[in-house]
Design a protein around this motif. Structure first.
Motif, PDB file in Angstrom:
ATOM      1  N   SER A  66       0.453  -1.170   0.412  1.00 56.58           N
ATOM      2  CA  SER A  66       0.286  -0.111  -0.463  1.00 56.58           C
ATOM      3  C   SER A  66       0.592   1.085   0.160  1.00 56.58           C
ATOM      4  O   SER A  66       2.021   1.594   0.887  1.00 56.58           O
ATOM      5  CB  SER A  66      -0.651  -0.066   1.305  1.00 56.58           C
ATOM      6  OG  SER A  66      -1.915  -0.919   1.504  1.00 56.58           O
ATOM      7  N   MET A  67       0.503   2.198  -1.179  1.00 52.05           N
ATOM      8  CA  MET A  67       1.232   3.367  -0.624  1.00 52.05           C
ATOM      9  C   MET A  67       0.132   4.279  -0.865  1.00 52.05           C
ATOM     10  O   MET A  67       0.424   5.146   0.143  1.00 52.05           O
ATOM     11  CB  MET A  67       2.272   3.483  -1.593  1.00 52.05           C
ATOM     12  CG  MET A  67       3.445   2.623  -2.473  1.00 52.05           C
ATOM     13  SD  MET A  67       4.423   2.869  -3.898  1.00 52.05           S
ATOM     14  CE  MET A  67       4.542   1.025  -3.765  1.00 52.05           C
ATOM     15  N   THR A  68      -0.327   4.710  -1.961  1.00 56.76           N
ATOM     16  CA  THR A  68      -1.224   6.064  -1.797  1.00 56.76           C
ATOM     17  C   THR A  68      -2.814   5.283  -2.209  1.00 56.76           C
ATOM     18  O   THR A  68      -3.236   4.709  -3.224  1.00 56.76           O
ATOM     19  CB  THR A  68      -0.026   6.747  -2.702  1.00 56.76           C
ATOM     20  OG1 THR A  68      -0.683   7.804  -2.638  1.00 56.76           O
ATOM     21  CG2 THR A  68      -0.339   6.589  -3.828  1.00 56.76           C
ATOM     22  N   GLY A  69      -3.244   7.014  -1.947  1.00 55.03           N
ATOM     23  CA  GLY A  69      -5.255   7.180  -3.248  1.00 55.03           C
ATOM     24  C   GLY A  69      -4.995   8.981  -3.432  1.00 55.03           C
ATOM     25  O   GLY A  69      -5.062   9.409  -1.916  1.00 55.03           O
ATOM     26  N   GLY A  70      -6.271   8.835  -3.836  1.00 52.72           N
ATOM     27  CA  GLY A  70      -6.347  10.756  -3.894  1.00 52.72           C
ATOM     28  C   GLY A  70      -6.659  11.156  -5.049  1.00 52.72           C
ATOM     29  O   GLY A  70      -6.858  10.508  -5.780  1.00 52.72           O
ATOM     30  N   ASP A  71      -7.551  12.385  -5.190  1.00 61.52           N
ATOM     31  CA  ASP A  71      -7.243  13.246  -6.594  1.00 61.52           C
ATOM     32  C   ASP A  71      -6.425  13.861  -6.846  1.00 61.52           C
ATOM     33  O   ASP A  71      -6.642  14.705  -6.552  1.00 61.52           O
ATOM     34  CB  ASP A  71      -9.533  14.081  -5.992  1.00 61.52           C
ATOM     35  CG  ASP A  71      -8.912  14.449  -7.293  1.00 61.52           C
ATOM     36  OD1 ASP A  71      -9.137  13.956  -8.995  1.00 61.52           O
ATOM     37  OD2 ASP A  71     -10.051  15.682  -7.431  1.00 61.52           O
ATOM     38  N   PRO A 292      11.131   0.713  -3.171  1.00 64.50           N
ATOM     39  CA  PRO A 292      11.321   1.060  -4.466  1.00 64.50           C
ATOM     40  C   PRO A 292      10.855   1.151  -5.564  1.00 64.50           C
ATOM     41  O   PRO A 292      11.344   0.789  -6.408  1.00 64.50           O
ATOM     42  CB  PRO A 292      12.415  -1.564  -3.590  1.00 64.50           C
ATOM     43  CG  PRO A 292      12.118  -1.359  -3.009  1.00 64.50           C
ATOM     44  CD  PRO A 292      11.062  -0.713  -2.414  1.00 64.50           C
ATOM     45  N   LEU A 293       9.367   0.917  -5.691  1.00 62.65           N
ATOM     46  CA  LEU A 293       8.805   1.096  -6.420  1.00 62.65           C
ATOM     47  C   LEU A 293       7.794   2.306  -6.821  1.00 62.65           C
ATOM     48  O   LEU A 293       6.910   2.273  -8.174  1.00 62.65           O
ATOM     49  CB  LEU A 293       7.214  -0.049  -6.460  1.00 62.65           C
ATOM     50  CG  LEU A 293       8.044  -1.487  -6.251  1.00 62.65           C
ATOM     51  CD1 LEU A 293       6.777  -2.495  -5.914  1.00 62.65           C
ATOM     52  CD2 LEU A 293       8.069  -1.989  -7.751  1.00 62.65           C
ATOM     53  N   LEU A 294       8.240   3.673  -5.618  1.00 61.46           N
ATOM     54  CA  LEU A 294       7.600   4.468  -5.727  1.00 61.46           C
ATOM     55  C   LEU A 294       7.620   5.009  -6.886  1.00 61.46           C
ATOM     56  O   LEU A 294       6.856   5.972  -7.841  1.00 61.46           O
ATOM     57  CB  LEU A 294       7.701   5.246  -4.528  1.00 61.46           C
ATOM     58  CG  LEU A 294       7.020   6.873  -4.130  1.00 61.46           C
ATOM     59  CD1 LEU A 294       4.824   6.110  -4.776  1.00 61.46           C
ATOM     60  CD2 LEU A 294       6.735   7.759  -3.135  1.00 61.46           C
TER      61      LEU A 294
END
Length: 340
Positions: A66-71, A292-294
């Motif tokens: 899990s990293m992020t989410g939003g507008d 490592p994936l961001l």
């Protein structure tokens, strides 16, 4: 600093970009060594790193954590690139907290990922503490529905909430509410820490609540305490607590007595295929990587795919050098690991 849940997501990404020390690089796997075989007695071509999780086949036991989410355009791009890469490489993907959906409905687009990942494992995400702040079955089902998710993370982040200026800190009675929610859902819940690990006492509470999946998410990787320190703008609490928690290998070791009753995801400080191999041997059924994936996810799906393929090659090569052809031969196989 914004108090908006939506703006907070972009602030988190910017802090990670600007402060490399948010990745604590604990390297807690360094003291564990893999048992090299000079005569592995297998053909590399026979090595199959595939696993099954939640009824779906994955090419190897990787979870894009899990990293992020939003507008925000950046957040939308990150999640889309991660989802496309997950589908292309046959790995699982979890999203960041979906709480923002309920204050900023336009952010739903960043979680509607089935169009980009039609077949692989997708996992939704809500903060467990929100069950003490009005969330319940309706919100959980909405989070699942928007993603057509195979499972739902309920993340546990007491340290982050304690350091966060606008944190929700009432964790009282959550186990009973988690149990009630799991009883009403047909989709499995996964209890997930966010970088401080879990103790046997936490696992016991989860099992009693009907939970059968746990993401142990130990210390050693991204420090949300340090990230929130930058947003807090005062005092040293976030820095003082930045390395708080249980290292992932220790959390896995402590979870060993519960292996027949639960499935464990190893995350927190894993950075490559060798960390993944060690995690599986120590009891992880799936291994989560995020940091490592961001940066690749900000660029393109192809950049993420390249990183994942490299990690898979490391994982597969390690299997070959251990003399095993199937992942199930790794799981809890103490003969494959020694500690200095």
């Amino acid at each position: 600093m914004s108090n908006s849940t939506n703006d907070r997501k972009i602030e988190h990404i910017r802090v990670i970009e600007e402060d490399p020390d948010t990745d604590r690089q604990g390297d807690h796997f360094a003291s564990w060594h893999l048992m090299h075989r000079a005569l592995p007695e297998i053909d590399y071509a026979e090595v199959d790193p595939g696993v099954s999780f939640l009824g779906k086949r994955l090419s190897f036991p990787l979870l894009i954590s899990s990293m992020t989410g939003g507008d925000h355009e950046l957040v939308l791009r990150v999640n889309r690139n991660l989802a496309q890469a997950a589908e292309a490489t046959g790995v699982a993907m979890g999203v960041g907290s979906q709480r923002v959906m309920f204050t900023h409905p336009e952010s739903c687009n960043s979680f509607a990922l089935r169009q980009w990942a039609p077949t692989t494992v997708l996992l939704g995400n809500l903060g467990a503490v929100q069950l003490n702040y009005g969330f319940g079955l309706e919100e959980a089902q909405s989070a699942i529905n928007i993603m057509q998710a195979d499972g739902l993370f309920l993340h546990l982040n007491p340290l982050q909430e304690a350091v966060q200026p606008e944190g929700d800190r009432n964790f009282k009675g959550l186990a009973a509410k988690i149990a009630a929610l799991q009883a009403e859902l047909t989709t499995p819940l996964i209890l997930k820490e966010v970088g401080c690990g879990m103790t046997p006492a936490d696992i016991e509470l989860g099992l009693a609540a009907g939970i059968r999946y746990f993401d142990l998410a130990g210390s050693g990787g991204t420090s949300w305490s340090r990230i929130e320190h930058h947003r807090r703008g005062r005092g040293d609490l976030g820095l003082r607590m930045q390395d708080w928690g249980i290292p992932t290998p220790v959390a896995l070791d402590w979870a060993r007595p519960y292996q027949e009753r639960a499935t464990f995801i190893a995350s927190g400080g894993l950075r490559n295929g060798l960390d993944m191999i060690k995690s599986v041997i120590l009891g992880g059924s799936l291994c989560g990587l995020a940091a490592p994936l961001l940066k690749p996810a900000m660029e393109s799906a192809e950049a993420v795919i390249a990183v994942i393929e490299g990690v898979k090659q490391e994982f597969t090569t390690a299997m070959f050098l251990l003399g095993v052809t199937r992942v199930e031969q790794l799981h809890l196989n103490d003969a494959l690991l020694w500690r200095r």
